[in-house]
Scaffold this active site. Structure first.
Site, PDB file in Angstrom:
ATOM      1  N   HIS A  78      42.178  -7.850 -13.877  1.00  0.00           N
ATOM      2  CA  HIS A  78      41.564  -6.748 -14.787  1.00  0.00           C
ATOM      3  C   HIS A  78      40.335  -6.090 -14.262  1.00  0.00           C
ATOM      4  O   HIS A  78      39.811  -5.129 -15.205  1.00  0.00           O
ATOM      5  CB  HIS A  78      40.958  -8.372 -15.759  1.00  0.00           C
ATOM      6  N   GLN A  80      40.173  -3.956 -12.389  1.00  0.00           N
ATOM      7  CA  GLN A  80      40.223  -3.190 -11.465  1.00  0.00           C
ATOM      8  C   GLN A  80      40.684  -1.881 -12.894  1.00  0.00           C
ATOM      9  O   GLN A  80      40.585  -0.852 -12.736  1.00  0.00           O
ATOM     10  CB  GLN A  80      41.208  -2.562 -10.994  1.00  0.00           C
ATOM     11  N   HIS A  82      40.451  -2.367 -16.148  1.00  0.00           N
ATOM     12  CA  HIS A  82      38.952  -1.904 -16.870  1.00  0.00           C
ATOM     13  C   HIS A  82      37.909  -1.127 -15.789  1.00  0.00           C
ATOM     14  O   HIS A  82      37.740  -0.387 -16.753  1.00  0.00           O
ATOM     15  CB  HIS A  82      37.693  -3.440 -16.787  1.00  0.00           C
TER      16      HIS A  82
END
Length: 104
Positions: A78, A80, A82
């Site tokens: 998540h 990465q 984002h």
């Protein structure tokens, strides 16, 4: 690397990239208002936050490269995602700023 250290790194990436994303959206608002100088300042500030996230990411990669076991958890995936989404959004914002200046 402990699970806690990995989670802290992931949350650091999420926090920094989230701050950058908010700033990019503020830059979009400045563009709509015709304040291109403010938009440019905001995009530069967003870049600073993204650099913080990128440094956390680089630290993990260096640990992995040196032989440290780095278990990938969903929170890191998540984080990465984002960061990469925010990086892309900033690139689009830079292009939009150039277009606003050209037609405005």
């Amino acid at each position: 690397m402990t699970e806690e250290e990995l989670q802290m790194a992931a949350f650091g990436i999420i926090l920094s990239s989230g701050n950058a994303r908010t700033t990019v959206h503020e830059a979009f608002a400045a563009m709509r208002e015709g304040d291109y100088a403010k938009a440019e300042e905001l995009l530069e500030a967003a870049n600073g936050d993204m650099l913080e996230a990128h440094h956390a990411q680089t630290d993990l990669l260096q640990a992995y490269a040196s032989g440290t076991e780095v278990k990938i958890e969903i929170i890191m995936v998540h984080a990465q995602d984002h960061l990469m989404t925010t990086m892309t959004l900033r690139e689009v914002a830079l292009e939009m700023l150039a277009l606003y200046r050209k037609v405005g």
